[in-house]
Design a protein around this motif. Structure first.
Motif, mmCIF file in Angstrom:
data_model
loop_
_atom_site.group_PDB
_atom_site.id
_atom_site.type_symbol
_atom_site.label_atom_id
_atom_site.label_comp_id
_atom_site.label_asym_id
_atom_site.label_seq_id
_atom_site.Cartn_x
_atom_site.Cartn_y
_atom_site.Cartn_z
ATOM 1 N N LEU A 173 -27.314 40.281 -30.292
ATOM 2 C CA LEU A 173 -27.350 39.848 -28.885
ATOM 3 C C LEU A 173 -26.041 39.170 -28.496
ATOM 4 N N SER A 174 -25.378 38.600 -29.508
ATOM 5 C CA SER A 174 -24.058 38.010 -29.267
ATOM 6 C C SER A 174 -23.363 37.898 -30.617
ATOM 7 N N LYS A 175 -22.021 37.889 -30.599
ATOM 8 C CA LYS A 175 -21.298 37.745 -31.870
ATOM 9 C C LYS A 175 -21.395 36.309 -32.366
ATOM 10 N N ASP A 176 -21.574 35.381 -31.432
ATOM 11 C CA ASP A 176 -21.689 33.971 -31.793
ATOM 12 C C ASP A 176 -23.158 33.666 -32.158
ATOM 13 N N ILE A 177 -23.373 33.126 -33.369
ATOM 14 C CA ILE A 177 -24.754 32.960 -33.859
ATOM 15 C C ILE A 177 -25.568 32.029 -32.965
ATOM 16 N N LYS A 178 -24.936 30.924 -32.534
ATOM 17 C CA LYS A 178 -25.659 29.957 -31.687
ATOM 18 C C LYS A 178 -26.121 30.617 -30.393
ATOM 19 N N GLU A 179 -25.178 31.367 -29.806
ATOM 20 C CA GLU A 179 -25.491 32.033 -28.539
ATOM 21 C C GLU A 179 -26.562 33.111 -28.757
ATOM 22 N N ALA A 180 -26.453 33.813 -29.904
ATOM 23 C CA ALA A 180 -27.434 34.864 -30.200
ATOM 24 C C ALA A 180 -28.831 34.256 -30.326
ATOM 25 N N MET A 181 -28.924 33.071 -30.972
ATOM 26 C CA MET A 181 -30.224 32.407 -31.129
ATOM 27 C C MET A 181 -30.785 31.995 -29.765
ATOM 28 N N ALA A 182 -29.889 31.482 -28.913
ATOM 29 C CA ALA A 182 -30.335 31.060 -27.572
ATOM 30 C C ALA A 182 -30.857 32.274 -26.796
ATOM 31 N N LYS A 183 -30.141 33.402 -26.945
ATOM 32 C CA LYS A 183 -30.561 34.615 -26.226
ATOM 33 C C LYS A 183 -31.881 35.145 -26.784
ATOM 34 N N LEU A 184 -32.059 34.968 -28.083
ATOM 35 C CA LEU A 184 -33.313 35.418 -28.702
ATOM 36 C C LEU A 184 -34.491 34.620 -28.136
ATOM 37 N N ARG A 185 -34.271 33.299 -27.982
ATOM 38 C CA ARG A 185 -35.345 32.459 -27.409
ATOM 39 C C ARG A 185 -35.621 32.876 -25.967
ATOM 40 N N GLU A 186 -34.536 33.155 -25.238
ATOM 41 C CA GLU A 186 -34.690 33.577 -23.838
ATOM 42 C C GLU A 186 -35.465 34.900 -23.778
ATOM 43 N N MET A 187 -35.122 35.796 -24.717
ATOM 44 C CA MET A 187 -35.787 37.107 -24.765
ATOM 45 C C MET A 187 -37.282 36.936 -25.052
ATOM 46 N N ASP A 188 -37.602 36.040 -25.998
ATOM 47 C CA ASP A 188 -39.017 35.791 -26.332
ATOM 48 C C ASP A 188 -39.776 35.267 -25.111
ATOM 49 N N ALA A 189 -39.107 34.375 -24.360
ATOM 50 C CA ALA A 189 -39.764 33.788 -23.182
ATOM 51 C C ALA A 189 -40.012 34.863 -22.122
ATOM 52 N N ILE A 190 -39.015 35.729 -21.916
ATOM 53 C CA ILE A 190 -39.182 36.807 -20.916
ATOM 54 C C ILE A 190 -40.303 37.744 -21.369
ATOM 55 N N TYR A 191 -40.271 38.073 -22.654
ATOM 56 C CA TYR A 191 -41.276 39.003 -23.190
ATOM 57 C C TYR A 191 -42.688 38.423 -23.032
ATOM 58 N N ALA A 192 -42.820 37.120 -23.300
ATOM 59 C CA ALA A 192 -44.142 36.483 -23.212
ATOM 60 C C ALA A 192 -44.727 36.641 -21.810
ATOM 61 N N ASP A 193 -43.844 36.729 -20.811
ATOM 62 C CA ASP A 193 -44.307 36.804 -19.425
ATOM 63 C C ASP A 193 -44.535 38.252 -18.950
ATOM 64 N N LEU A 194 -44.166 39.228 -19.780
ATOM 65 C CA LEU A 194 -44.369 40.639 -19.401
ATOM 66 C C LEU A 194 -45.785 41.077 -19.809
ATOM 67 N N PRO A 195 -46.284 42.202 -19.268
ATOM 68 C CA PRO A 195 -47.706 42.537 -19.490
ATOM 69 C C PRO A 195 -48.073 43.070 -20.884
ATOM 70 N N HIS A 196 -47.084 43.407 -21.732
ATOM 71 C CA HIS A 196 -47.347 43.861 -23.118
ATOM 72 C C HIS A 196 -48.177 45.143 -23.174
ATOM 73 N N ILE A 197 -47.975 46.044 -22.237
ATOM 74 C CA ILE A 197 -48.735 47.300 -22.332
ATOM 75 C C ILE A 197 -47.817 48.500 -22.575
ATOM 76 N N ASP A 198 -46.523 48.261 -22.643
ATOM 77 C CA ASP A 198 -45.550 49.308 -22.988
ATOM 78 C C ASP A 198 -45.781 50.599 -22.195
ATOM 79 N N CYS A 199 -45.933 50.468 -20.883
ATOM 80 C CA CYS A 199 -46.270 51.644 -20.063
ATOM 81 C C CYS A 199 -45.074 52.575 -19.870
ATOM 82 N N GLY A 200 -43.866 52.062 -19.991
ATOM 83 C CA GLY A 200 -42.668 52.899 -19.848
ATOM 84 C C GLY A 200 -42.218 53.093 -18.408
ATOM 85 N N ALA A 201 -42.957 52.540 -17.429
ATOM 86 C CA ALA A 201 -42.602 52.764 -16.021
ATOM 87 C C ALA A 201 -41.262 52.120 -15.658
#
Ligand code: SF4
Ligand code: SF4
Length: 438
Positions: free
Chosen positions: A352-380
């Motif tokens: 997600l980033s070459k910088d490990i700290k930034e990559a970890m922050a982006k991973l947390r951000e990604m998890d938060a966004i994912y948690a708010d998505l519907p988790h049905i993998d519809c592909g739309a």
């Protein structure tokens, strides 16, 4: 990095069928057009199978240019020799190539496949903690392991593709310098040439699909008589069917060789999952082919895989090499030409980033966004999964509004806000009431 897949955007209707078929989530549909993430692609060809509009095809080099070269040298995959009724026997196919003026390296291929089987048997016999070893023959499977099963890479046999080895031996024995064109049944073997695993550079230069060459030969209506035939071993041709490689390796064992052979991506993934869980004790060798039935099920072939299988069943393979053949095999084995130049290593997904700290922050951000998505993998949204959309968003290549469910939520919320606001309009701005007559 992919090299075997070609996308023709003008043919894409944005149906998103392909993104669901991809085992590594390497495809997106953005603005109604399919896009490839080359670093994630393993060239398995599943997307080619799923696209009815032929927007995704095998990435051939320019055959019309290549074939005009004098003394063209072809390294044809074993699957090539069981493609067409008119050239139903490998000998006839070789004669057809010769009549065209093409030089075909089947003589060296036959030796190289023997050599690979011999070298594999020797490594497997020595055993060790890497048993069961996994075949290196299908490049799509190797790339799948690098990406999705990194802890299994140590089990991959350190044996070079016999197609490469054949060219190396041919060059050394004859001193030939001509470029060699691989006639490939699939996009995976195309990347063997353009971006090989386990060596810096391929010994082959160009790649065209089996289908392209066969179509051309049929169009030219090359006649064969069977008069010019030369002897050819059937052993190496059987590598194009599931189980053929294992059978060849077994011929170098007196007893006690246990192998499992599977074909098709789903079976391959199931077997690798079992191996990862440690359920395959007592097995010496695993042979996986990404394509159904084997390489003649590849997306660059011409013939129905069932008919190819039928033709292959009619090939008699004399499994024991003659004493002269054995002498050549041993000679080239001692020269080490069969070895992979470098070990196969895991392939990291794009960070997600070459910088490990930034990559970890982006991973947390990604998890938060994912948690708010519907988790049905519809592909739309044009992504293969909700997680892939979350990843695209943190990479700056997508937006939450790409999700139709989040979009609907937002529209509902906005319309409620508008209703709420409109009820709070000052009386002077209300238009629905009748004006009081003065
Ligand atoms: S070839 Fe396979 S890995 Fe590559 S995009 Fe197509 S389905 Fe995905
Ligand atoms: S099974 Fe054969 S044709 Fe299919 S991807 Fe693997 S090497 Fe290519």
């Amino acid at each position: 990095m992919s090299g075997g897949i070609k996308i023709t955007e003008s043919r894409c209707r944005g149906c998103a069928n392909c993104i669901r078929s991809c085992p590594t989530e390497a495809l997106r549909v953005i603005d109604g057009v399919v896009r490839l993430l080359p670093d994630l692609c393993i060239d398995c060809g599943e997307c080619i199978r799923s696209c009815k509009d032929r927007a995704i095809t095998v990435n051939d080099d320019e055959w019309d240019l290549i074939k005009t070269r004098e003394g063209l040298v072809l390294m044809a995959d074993p699957a090539f020799y069981v493609q067409v009724g008119a050239y139903s026997r490998p000998r006839l196919m070789m004669e057809a190539l010769e009549s065209h003026g093409y030089n075909d390296l089947s003589e060296w291929a036959s030796l190289a496949f023997d050599l690979s089987a011999f070298a594999s048997a020797k490594i497997i016999r020595e055993g060790g903690e890497n048993l069961p070893y996994i075949s290196t023959y299908c490049p799509a499977v190797i790339r799948l392991i690098q990406m999705n099963y990194p802890e299994l890479v140590g089990r991959i046999l350190p044996v070079e593709s016999p197609l490469e080895t054949a060219v190396t031996i041919w060059r050394e024995e004859t001193g030939a310098k001509e470029n060699v064109t691989l006639v490939s049944p699939c996009p995976a073997k195309a990347t063997l040439v353009r971006n090989p695993v386990g060596r810096k550079r391929s010994s082959l230069e160009y790649v065209v699909s089996v289908r392209t060459v066969i179509r051309d030969m049929l169009a030219c209506n090359v006649k064969v008589t069977g008069a010019k035939t030369r002897p050819v071993s059937g052993r190496w041709l059987l590598w194009s069917t599931s189980g053929g490689e294992a059978r060849h390796i077994a011929s170098f064992f007196d007893k006690g060789f246990t192998s499992i052979s599977v074909s098709g991506l789903r079976n391959t993934q199931d077997l690798l999952n079992e191996l990862e869980l440690g359920r395959l004790s007592g097995v010496d060798f695993i042979e996986c082919r990404a394509c159904d039935l084997g390489c003649f099920g590849g997306t660059g072939t011409y013939e129905s895989r069932f008919l190819s299988q039928l033709r292959l069943n009619n090939i008699d393979a004399e499994w024991m090499p003659s004493s002269e053949e054995m002498e050549r095999i041993r000679h080239w084995h001692d020269r080490g030409v069969w070895e992979l130049a470098a070990p196969v290593v895991p392939r990291e997904r794009l960070p997600l980033s070459k910088d490990i700290k930034e990559a970890m922050a982006k991973l947390r951000e990604m998890d938060a966004i994912y948690a708010d998505l519907p988790h049905i993998d519809c592909g739309a949204c044009g992504r293969p999964s909700c997680r892939a959309l979350a990843e695209d968003i943190v990479r700056g290549q997508g937006d939450v509004s790409d999700c139709v469910f989040k979009m609907r939520e937002r529209i509902t919320q906005l319309s409620e806000e508008i209703q709420c606001l409109s009820s709070k309009l000052p009386h002077t701005l209300h238009t629905g009431r009748k004006r009081r007559r003065s």
